[in-house]
Design an enzyme around this catalytic site. Structure first.
Site, short mmCIF file in Angstrom:
data_model
loop_
_atom_site.label_atom_id
_atom_site.label_comp_id
_atom_site.label_asym_id
_atom_site.label_seq_id
_atom_site.Cartn_x
_atom_site.Cartn_y
_atom_site.Cartn_z
N GLU A 263 0.65 -1.13 0.15
CA GLU A 263 -0.03 0.13 0.07
C GLU A 263 0.88 1.29 0.00
O GLU A 263 0.63 2.27 -0.33
CB GLU A 263 -0.71 -0.05 1.27
CG GLU A 263 -2.37 0.45 0.93
CD GLU A 263 -3.24 0.25 2.27
OE1 GLU A 263 -4.34 -0.59 1.96
OE2 GLU A 263 -3.11 0.66 3.29
N HIS B 130 8.10 -26.88 -0.84
CA HIS B 130 7.74 -27.98 -1.54
C HIS B 130 6.50 -27.53 -2.41
O HIS B 130 5.57 -28.65 -2.92
CB HIS B 130 7.36 -28.85 -0.18
CG HIS B 130 8.20 -29.46 0.42
ND1 HIS B 130 8.86 -30.86 0.23
CD2 HIS B 130 9.09 -28.94 1.33
CE1 HIS B 130 9.91 -31.03 1.01
NE2 HIS B 130 10.13 -29.81 1.68
N LYS C 207 -14.16 0.31 -3.43
CA LYS C 207 -15.06 0.60 -2.88
C LYS C 207 -16.11 1.52 -3.56
O LYS C 207 -17.33 1.26 -3.41
CB LYS C 207 -14.77 1.59 -1.74
CG LYS C 207 -13.71 0.90 -0.62
CD LYS C 207 -13.33 1.96 0.36
CE LYS C 207 -12.24 1.46 1.20
NZ LYS C 207 -11.69 2.57 2.10
O1 PA5 Z 1 -3.91 1.36 6.11
C1 PA5 Z 1 -5.11 1.81 5.66
O2 PA5 Z 1 -5.38 3.03 5.68
C2 PA5 Z 1 -6.12 0.57 5.34
O3 PA5 Z 1 -5.71 -0.55 5.40
C3 PA5 Z 1 -7.31 0.95 6.62
O4 PA5 Z 1 -6.71 0.78 7.62
C4 PA5 Z 1 -8.36 -0.17 6.30
O5 PA5 Z 1 -9.04 0.29 4.97
C5 PA5 Z 1 -9.27 0.15 7.45
O6 PA5 Z 1 -9.82 1.44 7.55
P1 PA5 Z 1 -10.73 2.17 8.70
O7 PA5 Z 1 -9.56 2.01 10.06
O8 PA5 Z 1 -10.90 3.35 8.32
O9 PA5 Z 1 -11.90 1.08 8.98
#
Ligand code: PA5
Length: 445
Positions: A285, A306, A420
């Site tokens: 990310e 394996h 989303k």
């Molecule tokens: O790193 C990030 O920003 C995402 O993985 C969020 O943590 C994830 O989408 C969850 O978001 P939230 O904590 O707002 O529910």
């Protein structure tokens, strides 16, 4: 405390690169320290091991004790950065079979990390007849997966304990002032913990996001923070004495100059599996944007030797490998002697299992390097709180540096929104109607 070993790198990176990269690493480090680089609103994690909220930390410990005393199970609701770190640490330091262990701490179940009715229903069945609490974790408070799961578990708690009783068993970790979850928590009187404004989800494991479930599992969160603190000190160094510099520089050069497109994180401890999931989110990310970035993958050795071993050894040469190694196990299991020696293994009789593992690690290392896969070894100490706290901070810090070397903003995730929006449109969320029609037409061809 932790060492990044580059013994194999002479073969893959024969030209000196350290000096040329040093000024860029220095610059990247300065951006992190002074919060002046891309995404500077989200570098609160950099000084977290020193500056964390001590009052809240004490409240986390008290809440963990309360949950341990009044609950046989804790349901942790969260996804992505609000989920993976806690699960990684609990499995690594307690066990992937934590819920099956004989223990005086509650079982811990993770939900809200997907939309599978099967998976959620199973946890509902498991907690139906026991006393349980819920820790709902969402910075935004509006992420669909955890928000939907929370509706189900809140309803279960309210049916079981009444609205007031349920409120005493719901712990909300969210934004300090804003969002749907914060408003609900305030209205209902849930105890709340904060996801700091300047810490993004994937860098939040050392905040209440990770610390509350980790503490409920009976893990010493003070020692975890002490390990992170020690690594924070080590990462202050403006030189290659800083292991984060070594890791960031080497993987960057392998990507840029050697055509390595995939980094596999390997470990020989099955309990490390969810730490690799956490690491994949952190690097994927943070770096996977603008058409750039190593693809982070993971393997569990020796099991995956394996299954994936063939590809690693002889498939397309786009792989680099980072291996996390821990110090010797406290469990000494000498291989038993067998009179018949049908399997021909008596030459190992009396040798500890750890010794066999060591030879497997060294043999694999040599084979993969020989096969054209550069290997970085992250040698850690004993698998404990201190080591893991240090390793978490090391990976986070190196990730910040690495993203800046790549020229991207390591702290945003614009690409996550695409699915989303489509999902909301297809679900018929108000405001998305036209988009929903267009998407349905596309799906029908
Ligand atoms: O790193 C990030 O920003 C995402 O993985 C969020 O943590 C994830 O989408 C969850 O978001 P939230 O904590 O707002 O529910």
């Amino acid at each position: 405390m932790l060492q990044v070993k580059l013994d194999s790198m002479k073969t893959f990176l024969p030209l000196p690169y350290e000096d040329a990269l040093a000024p860029r690493l220095k610059q990247a480090q300065n951006w992190l320290k002074t919060a002046t680089g891309k995404g500077s609103d989200y570098v609160g994690w950099v000084n977290l091991p020193e500056n964390y909220d001590k009052e809240e930390f004490t409240r986390i410990q008290a809440a963990a004790k309360r949950i341990q005393s009044d609950s046989q199970a804790l349901v942790v609701i969260g996804i992505g950065g609000s989920y993976l770190g806690a699960r990684g640490v609990i499995e690594c330091l307690r066990s992937p079979n934590y819920n099956l262990l004989k223990k005086d701490t509650p079982n811990i179940y993770f939900v809200g990390n997907g939309l599978s009715a099967e998976a959620m229903g199973e946890v509902m069945d498991l907690v139906q007849d026991v006393d349980f609490s819920v820790n709902v974790i969402s910075k935004s408070g509006t992420t669909t997966e955890p928000a939907v799961a929370f509706r189900f578990f809140r309803e279960m708690l309210e049916k079981k304990y009444g609205e007031e009783g349920a409120a005493k068993r719901i712990y909300a970790t969210t934004d300090k002032a804003r969002g749907a979850l914060k408003s609900l928590a305030d209205a209902k009187g849930y105890e709340t913990f904060v996801v700091p404004d300047d810490v993004g989800g994937r860098y939040s494991v050392l905040t209440a996001v990770g610390l509350l479930p980790i503490a409920v599992a009976g893990i010493d969160i003070e020692a975890l923070m002490a390990g992170a603190q020690e690594m924070h000190g080590i990462c202050q160094q403006d030189s290659y004495a800083n292991p984060a510099w070594v890791y960031a520089a080497t993987r960057y050069e392998l990507y840029r100059r050697c055509g390595k497109k995939v980094e596999i994180l390997a470990c020989y401890e099955p309990s490390f599996r969810f730490m690799t999931e956490w690491w994949k989110q952190l690097y994927g990310e943070s770096e996977g944007k603008e058409g750039k970035g190593l693809f982070p993958a993971s393997v569990e050795f020796t099991a995956d030797l394996h299954s994936m071993g063939q590809y690693i050894q002889e498939g397309e040469r786009i792989l680099m490998e980072t291996v996390v190694r821990f110090g010797p196990s406290a469990r000494e299991y000498p291989v038993p002697y067998d009179e018949t020696d049908g399997d021909g293994l008596n030459f190992l009789a009396g040798k500890p299992l750890d010794f066999v593992l060591q030879q497997a690690m060294d043999g694999t290392y040599l084979a993969h390097v020989e096969g054209g896969v550069p290997n970085l070894v992250i040698q850690c100490g004993k698998k404990d709180e201190r080591t893991l706290g240090g390793l978490i901070y090391f990976f986070e810090y190196a990730c910040g540096l690495s993203g800046y070397l790549l020229g991207v903003n390591p702290f945003d995730q614009p690409g996550v929104e695409a699915y989303k929006k489509n999902m909301f449109a297809l679900l018929g969320k108000p405001g998305y109607e036209a988009m929903g029609d267009a998407l349905r037409a596309k799906l029908q061809g």
